[in-house]
Scaffold this motif. Structure first.
Motif, PDB file in Angstrom:
ATOM      1  N   UNK A   1     -34.782 -63.844 -20.684  1.00  0.00           N
ATOM      2  CA  UNK A   1     -34.312 -63.956 -22.068  1.00  0.00           C
ATOM      3  C   UNK A   1     -35.491 -63.998 -23.038  1.00  0.00           C
ATOM      4  N   UNK A   2     -35.405 -63.234 -24.105  1.00  0.00           N
ATOM      5  CA  UNK A   2     -36.507 -63.147 -25.062  1.00  0.00           C
ATOM      6  C   UNK A   2     -35.932 -62.802 -26.441  1.00  0.00           C
ATOM      7  N   UNK A   3     -36.714 -63.091 -27.470  1.00  0.00           N
ATOM      8  CA  UNK A   3     -36.300 -62.808 -28.837  1.00  0.00           C
ATOM      9  C   UNK A   3     -36.864 -61.492 -29.345  1.00  0.00           C
ATOM     10  N   UNK A   4     -38.023 -61.102 -28.839  1.00  0.00           N
ATOM     11  CA  UNK A   4     -38.675 -59.874 -29.287  1.00  0.00           C
ATOM     12  C   UNK A   4     -39.681 -59.451 -28.221  1.00  0.00           C
ATOM     13  N   UNK A   5     -40.377 -58.364 -28.490  1.00  0.00           N
ATOM     14  CA  UNK A   5     -41.433 -57.910 -27.577  1.00  0.00           C
ATOM     15  C   UNK A   5     -42.480 -57.152 -28.371  1.00  0.00           C
ATOM     16  N   UNK A   6     -43.643 -57.016 -27.769  1.00  0.00           N
ATOM     17  CA  UNK A   6     -44.673 -56.146 -28.349  1.00  0.00           C
ATOM     18  C   UNK A   6     -45.238 -55.292 -27.224  1.00  0.00           C
ATOM     19  N   UNK A   7     -45.785 -54.128 -27.603  1.00  0.00           N
ATOM     20  CA  UNK A   7     -46.364 -53.194 -26.636  1.00  0.00           C
ATOM     21  C   UNK A   7     -47.878 -53.193 -26.772  1.00  0.00           C
ATOM     22  N   UNK A   8     -48.575 -53.360 -25.662  1.00  0.00           N
ATOM     23  CA  UNK A   8     -50.033 -53.347 -25.635  1.00  0.00           C
ATOM     24  C   UNK A   8     -50.507 -52.194 -24.762  1.00  0.00           C
ATOM     25  N   UNK A   9     -51.425 -51.388 -25.273  1.00  0.00           N
ATOM     26  CA  UNK A   9     -51.958 -50.248 -24.535  1.00  0.00           C
ATOM     27  C   UNK A   9     -53.249 -50.641 -23.845  1.00  0.00           C
ATOM     28  N   UNK A  10     -53.337 -50.354 -22.531  1.00  0.00           N
ATOM     29  CA  UNK A  10     -54.528 -50.650 -21.742  1.00  0.00           C
ATOM     30  C   UNK A  10     -55.165 -49.330 -21.307  1.00  0.00           C
ATOM     31  N   UNK A  11     -56.410 -49.119 -21.735  1.00  0.00           N
ATOM     32  CA  UNK A  11     -57.111 -47.880 -21.423  1.00  0.00           C
ATOM     33  C   UNK A  11     -58.463 -48.174 -20.783  1.00  0.00           C
ATOM     34  N   UNK A  12     -58.853 -47.337 -19.821  1.00  0.00           N
ATOM     35  CA  UNK A  12     -60.175 -47.397 -19.214  1.00  0.00           C
ATOM     36  C   UNK A  12     -60.696 -45.981 -19.055  1.00  0.00           C
ATOM     37  N   UNK A  13     -62.019 -45.856 -19.032  1.00  0.00           N
ATOM     38  CA  UNK A  13     -62.625 -44.536 -18.842  1.00  0.00           C
ATOM     39  C   UNK A  13     -62.182 -43.944 -17.507  1.00  0.00           C
ATOM     40  N   UNK A  14     -61.908 -42.659 -17.501  1.00  0.00           N
ATOM     41  CA  UNK A  14     -61.493 -41.979 -16.272  1.00  0.00           C
ATOM     42  C   UNK A  14     -62.666 -41.917 -15.298  1.00  0.00           C
ATOM     43  N   UNK A  15     -62.439 -42.354 -14.075  1.00  0.00           N
ATOM     44  CA  UNK A  15     -63.484 -42.304 -13.043  1.00  0.00           C
ATOM     45  C   UNK A  15     -63.355 -41.082 -12.147  1.00  0.00           C
ATOM     46  N   UNK A  16     -62.145 -40.525 -12.070  1.00  0.00           N
ATOM     47  CA  UNK A  16     -61.924 -39.314 -11.278  1.00  0.00           C
ATOM     48  C   UNK A  16     -60.829 -38.502 -11.939  1.00  0.00           C
ATOM     49  N   UNK A  17     -61.032 -37.203 -12.007  1.00  0.00           N
ATOM     50  CA  UNK A  17     -60.030 -36.321 -12.597  1.00  0.00           C
ATOM     51  C   UNK A  17     -59.773 -35.165 -11.638  1.00  0.00           C
ATOM     52  N   UNK A  18     -58.552 -35.117 -11.104  1.00  0.00           N
ATOM     53  CA  UNK A  18     -58.211 -34.048 -10.165  1.00  0.00           C
ATOM     54  C   UNK A  18     -58.238 -32.701 -10.883  1.00  0.00           C
ATOM     55  N   UNK A  19     -58.844 -31.680 -10.293  1.00  0.00           N
ATOM     56  CA  UNK A  19     -58.886 -30.366 -10.947  1.00  0.00           C
ATOM     57  C   UNK A  19     -57.474 -29.831 -11.197  1.00  0.00           C
ATOM     58  N   UNK A  20     -57.250 -29.338 -12.404  1.00  0.00           N
ATOM     59  CA  UNK A  20     -55.929 -28.836 -12.762  1.00  0.00           C
ATOM     60  C   UNK A  20     -55.826 -27.343 -12.485  1.00  0.00           C
ATOM     61  N   UNK A  21     -54.636 -26.930 -12.106  1.00  0.00           N
ATOM     62  CA  UNK A  21     -54.397 -25.514 -11.842  1.00  0.00           C
ATOM     63  C   UNK A  21     -54.259 -24.776 -13.170  1.00  0.00           C
ATOM     64  N   UNK A  22     -54.942 -23.655 -13.276  1.00  0.00           N
ATOM     65  CA  UNK A  22     -54.866 -22.820 -14.477  1.00  0.00           C
ATOM     66  C   UNK A  22     -53.861 -21.696 -14.253  1.00  0.00           C
ATOM     67  N   UNK A  23     -53.267 -21.227 -15.349  1.00  0.00           N
ATOM     68  CA  UNK A  23     -52.409 -20.045 -15.279  1.00  0.00           C
ATOM     69  C   UNK A  23     -50.954 -20.306 -14.954  1.00  0.00           C
ATOM     70  N   UNK A  24     -50.500 -21.571 -15.028  1.00  0.00           N
ATOM     71  CA  UNK A  24     -49.088 -21.847 -14.783  1.00  0.00           C
ATOM     72  C   UNK A  24     -48.274 -21.578 -16.048  1.00  0.00           C
ATOM     73  N   UNK A  25     -47.135 -20.913 -15.866  1.00  0.00           N
ATOM     74  CA  UNK A  25     -46.277 -20.537 -16.990  1.00  0.00           C
ATOM     75  C   UNK A  25     -44.852 -20.985 -16.681  1.00  0.00           C
TER      76      UNK A  25
END
Length: 218
Positions: free
Chosen positions: A106-130
């Protein structure tokens, strides 16, 4: 050997090593979460729809939204977590998010908090998808059926080919979100096409249009 009589022992000179240079302080990741709507779910549960934007000068990974529940005095009584649809975001990048707040206290209200950190790994994305969507079909009960096809016009195999469908109102605000996969575990070879089908029912209100995007991994 030992010094002879009258000989002064060799002097021992202590060399001071320079102190290591301090690690450069990394800039803090920054971003915004714009809440676009709320949809009731089963019981006391509900969904929140919104858009995350990375305002940092570097890529961030796994953007997380914390939904903090508050009582009437503003004290915290619970926290629920969700993530943006995109695993990582370039500087200036945006991603929709659908967060389920499951059976909250049970609650009266809420707030949204954004948590961000620097990317340590980024999987290569496929090019040319339509992606080629078919006209959306409205079903009973305010649900929609969305289908179409995804094609690999790139030069490499695309795995985890995912189609994301955003339902938007007249002002471009997010009112619904779903995703599905358009290819099996073997992925899409160059030149191949796969079909997709999905249903969308978690809606803030009736959408004015749908935005369909496709992505995959190398």
């Amino acid at each position: 050997g030992a010094p002879g009589a009258g000989e002064a022992p060799a002097a021992v000179v202590g060399l001071e090593a320079p102190a290591p240079a301090p690690e450069p302080r990394r800039a803090r990741a920054t971003g915004t979460f714009a809440l676009h709507g709320q949809v009731a779910a089963v019981g006391s549960s509900f969904y929140l729809l919104g858009v995350v934007e990375n305002t940092s000068s570097f890529a961030v990974g796994k953007p997380r939204i914390d939904v903090v529940l508050l009582d009437e005095a503003g004290a915290e009584v619970g926290v629920h977590q969700g993530y943006a649809e995109e695993d990582d975001l370039d500087p200036g990048g945006r991603s929709p998010a659908l967060v389920l707040v499951h059976e909250p206290r049970p609650h009266a209200s809420f707030r949204c908090e954004l948590r961000l950190e620097a990317a340590t790994y980024r999987a290569p994305r496929a090019a040319g998808l339509v992606v080629t969507p078919l006209p959306p079909e409205e079903l009973r009960g305010g649900r929609w059926r969305l289908a179409g096809s995804a094609r690999n016009d790139g030069a490499h195999l695309a795995r985890f080919v995912e189609v994301r469908i955003e339902a938007l109102d007249e002002e471009g605000r997010l009112v619904g979100l779903t995703r599905t996969f358009a290819a099996g575990k073997d992925g899409l070879e160059p030149g191949e096409t796969a079909r997709y089908k999905a249903e969308l029912g978690v809606l803030v209100r009736r959408p004015a249009r749908f935005e369909v995007t496709v992505s995959g991994k190398r």
